[in-house]
Design an enzyme around this catalytic site. Structure first.
Site, short mmCIF file in Angstrom:
data_model
loop_
_atom_site.label_atom_id
_atom_site.label_comp_id
_atom_site.label_asym_id
_atom_site.label_seq_id
_atom_site.Cartn_x
_atom_site.Cartn_y
_atom_site.Cartn_z
N TYR A 57 0.82 -1.22 0.00
CA TYR A 57 0.00 0.00 0.00
C TYR A 57 0.85 1.27 0.00
O TYR A 57 0.42 2.29 -0.56
CB TYR A 57 -1.02 -0.03 1.15
CG TYR A 57 -2.14 -0.98 0.81
CD1 TYR A 57 -3.10 -0.63 -0.16
CD2 TYR A 57 -2.22 -2.24 1.38
CE1 TYR A 57 -4.09 -1.53 -0.52
CE2 TYR A 57 -3.22 -3.14 1.03
CZ TYR A 57 -4.15 -2.78 0.08
OH TYR A 57 -5.14 -3.65 -0.31
N ARG A 60 1.38 1.83 -3.57
CA ARG A 60 0.15 2.34 -4.21
C ARG A 60 0.01 3.84 -3.95
O ARG A 60 -0.38 4.62 -4.78
CB ARG A 60 -1.11 1.63 -3.67
CG ARG A 60 -1.12 0.13 -3.72
CD ARG A 60 -1.44 -0.39 -5.11
NE ARG A 60 -0.41 -0.17 -6.10
CZ ARG A 60 0.72 -0.90 -6.21
NH1 ARG A 60 0.99 -1.88 -5.38
NH2 ARG A 60 1.61 -0.64 -7.16
N GLN A 90 -14.73 2.91 -6.74
CA GLN A 90 -14.05 1.78 -6.09
C GLN A 90 -12.58 2.12 -5.91
O GLN A 90 -11.83 1.35 -5.31
CB GLN A 90 -14.18 0.53 -6.98
CG GLN A 90 -15.60 0.07 -7.16
CD GLN A 90 -15.68 -0.93 -8.31
OE1 GLN A 90 -15.60 -2.14 -8.10
NE2 GLN A 90 -15.83 -0.45 -9.52
N ASN A 91 -12.17 3.27 -6.45
CA ASN A 91 -10.75 3.61 -6.43
C ASN A 91 -10.32 4.18 -5.09
O ASN A 91 -11.09 4.89 -4.44
CB ASN A 91 -10.43 4.61 -7.55
CG ASN A 91 -10.72 4.04 -8.92
OD1 ASN A 91 -10.90 2.83 -9.04
ND2 ASN A 91 -10.80 4.87 -9.93
N ASP A 93 -7.47 6.03 -4.98
CA ASP A 93 -6.75 7.28 -5.25
C ASP A 93 -7.68 8.48 -5.08
O ASP A 93 -8.90 8.32 -4.95
CB ASP A 93 -6.12 7.26 -6.66
CG ASP A 93 -7.17 7.27 -7.77
OD1 ASP A 93 -7.99 8.22 -7.82
OD2 ASP A 93 -7.20 6.34 -8.60
N HIS A 108 -14.10 1.49 -1.41
CA HIS A 108 -13.04 0.56 -0.98
C HIS A 108 -11.93 1.26 -0.19
O HIS A 108 -10.84 0.71 -0.07
CB HIS A 108 -12.47 -0.17 -2.19
CG HIS A 108 -13.46 -1.11 -2.82
ND1 HIS A 108 -13.36 -1.61 -4.09
CD2 HIS A 108 -14.62 -1.64 -2.31
CE1 HIS A 108 -14.39 -2.41 -4.35
NE2 HIS A 108 -15.18 -2.43 -3.30
N GLY A 174 -14.86 2.29 -16.51
CA GLY A 174 -13.59 1.63 -16.17
C GLY A 174 -13.64 0.65 -15.03
O GLY A 174 -12.75 0.66 -14.18
N THR A 175 -14.64 -0.20 -15.02
CA THR A 175 -14.64 -1.27 -14.01
C THR A 175 -15.04 -2.59 -14.66
O THR A 175 -15.94 -2.63 -15.51
CB THR A 175 -15.58 -0.96 -12.81
OG1 THR A 175 -15.68 -2.13 -11.99
CG2 THR A 175 -16.96 -0.50 -13.22
N SER A 176 -14.37 -3.66 -14.24
CA SER A 176 -14.66 -4.98 -14.81
C SER A 176 -15.98 -5.53 -14.26
O SER A 176 -16.47 -6.54 -14.74
CB SER A 176 -13.51 -5.94 -14.51
OG SER A 176 -13.26 -5.98 -13.11
N1 APR Z 1 -10.49 3.71 -19.75
C1 APR Z 1 -11.58 3.05 -19.26
N2 APR Z 1 -11.53 1.79 -18.83
C2 APR Z 1 -10.35 1.15 -18.86
C3 APR Z 1 -9.16 1.77 -19.32
C4 APR Z 1 -9.27 3.12 -19.78
N3 APR Z 1 -8.22 3.79 -20.25
N4 APR Z 1 -8.16 0.88 -19.21
C5 APR Z 1 -8.68 -0.24 -18.70
N5 APR Z 1 -10.00 -0.08 -18.48
C6 APR Z 1 -10.97 -1.01 -17.93
C7 APR Z 1 -10.69 -2.47 -18.14
O1 APR Z 1 -11.18 -2.89 -19.40
C8 APR Z 1 -11.48 -3.11 -17.00
O2 APR Z 1 -12.82 -3.35 -17.37
O3 APR Z 1 -10.98 -0.84 -16.53
C9 APR Z 1 -11.45 -2.02 -15.92
C10 APR Z 1 -10.56 -2.33 -14.76
O4 APR Z 1 -11.04 -3.45 -14.08
P1 APR Z 1 -10.33 -3.97 -12.75
O5 APR Z 1 -8.86 -3.98 -12.94
O6 APR Z 1 -11.00 -5.22 -12.37
O7 APR Z 1 -10.65 -2.79 -11.70
P2 APR Z 1 -11.98 -2.55 -10.85
O8 APR Z 1 -13.19 -3.00 -11.58
O9 APR Z 1 -11.92 -1.14 -10.38
O10 APR Z 1 -11.72 -3.52 -9.61
C11 APR Z 1 -12.65 -3.57 -8.58
O11 APR Z 1 -11.21 -4.98 -7.31
O12 APR Z 1 -9.06 -5.52 -6.68
C12 APR Z 1 -10.21 -4.89 -6.30
O13 APR Z 1 -10.49 -3.36 -4.62
C13 APR Z 1 -10.04 -3.45 -5.93
O14 APR Z 1 -11.57 -1.62 -6.25
C14 APR Z 1 -10.95 -2.72 -6.89
C15 APR Z 1 -11.96 -3.79 -7.27
#
Ligand code: APR
Length: 231
Positions: A57, A60, A90-91, A93, A108, A174-176
């Site tokens: 961390y 980070r 969820q970020n 930062d 988070h 930008g979240t999976s």
């Molecule tokens: N613009 C938009 N989206 C993007 C970009 C970009 N430039 N680059 C990557 N991505 C997308 C990816 O395609 C993916 O869908 O951002 C997403 C990132 O997904 P993860 O890495 O899984 O991040 P997140 O969804 O925020 O994770 C959720 O998991 O590990 C934990 O606590 C952590 O808060 C986090 C949580």
């Protein structure tokens, strides 16, 4: 008479900060390729190897201090000109805050804060050099990062569901959408309102009504969407 602004709720993940140089978690160069979640982001990891968790961390935090808000963060600030904008992120930062966004809810946790290990209400700003073993809270317990680890409750979740359920427009960036309970937030949004999802990659969303998928990076797709919403 003052007009009531429409409420835009924006749900953001690591992808919105990717163009600021902060690594996502699950992309091919993501953090979880380099680290094992169980070793650094769980209560078990903290019990087993505090030094490794703190090092993870502290890194980070350094990375987030070096980063600057990108056009996607700035676009969300601009959106406040016409809308009541609430960001649920969820970020960990603070790039939304540094872009000037006023209402940001961190599901988070926050990398710039630390907290007591005996009383979770004792939260402090992080020292410049991060947390070291032996740094204690006012009650004498080791300080830990102010982060919600896997396996821990998400204290803001109910508030986030409530906020999402009152949105007039909902934007996901930008979240999976694989980490629960956070990812379930989309199910609390009213079926009838316009929803947008911005991500350069394919995201598994099905059964969500009125959803427009914008397959672009946040720094490109979000400013364009905001420009349209401000028209
Ligand atoms: N613009 C938009 N989206 C993007 C970009 C970009 N430039 N680059 C990557 N991505 C997308 C990816 O395609 C993916 O869908 O951002 C997403 C990132 O997904 P993860 O890495 O899984 O991040 P997140 O969804 O925020 O994770 C959720 O998991 O590990 C934990 O606590 C952590 O808060 C986090 C949580």
């Amino acid at each position: 008479m003052k007009q009531i602004k429409q409420k835009v709720v924006v749900f953001t993940g690591a992808g919105i900060s990717a163009e600021s140089g902060i690594r996502t978690f699950r992309d091919s160069d993501g953090l979880w390729e380099e680290y094992n979640i169980r070793d650094v982001a769980t209560p078990e990891a903290w019990a087993k190897n505090r030094e490794l968790v703190l090092e993870f961390y502290n890194k980070r935090r350094k990375q987030s201090l070096e980063a600057k808000p990108n056009p996607a963060h700035k676009a969300l600030k601009d959106l406040e000109k016409k809308y009541d904008v609430i960001i649920i992120t969820q970020n960990i930062d603070d790039l939304h805050e540094r872009a000037g966004s006023k209402k940001v809810l961190h599901l988070h946790g926050e990398i710039n804060k630390c907290r007591s290990t005996v009383d979770e209400t004792l939260i402090y700003p992080m020292k410049k050099e991060g947390i070291k073993l032996g740094d204690k809270c006012e009650r004498g317990s080791q300080l830990r990062p102010h982060i919600v680890w896997f396996g821990e409750m998400v204290p803001m979740m109910d508030l986030a569901y409530e906020v999402a359920s009152t949105a007039d427009i909902f934007i996901v960036v930008g979240t999976s959408l694989v980490v629960y309970p956070a990812a379930g937030i989309i199910n609390y949004v009213s079926a009838n309102i316009p929803k947008y999802l911005i991500d350069p990659n394919e995201i598994n969303v099905s059964g969500i009504k009125n959803l427009t998928i914008i397959k672009e990076k946040a720094g490109i797709g979000l400013p364009k969407l905001v420009e349209n919403l401000l028209k």
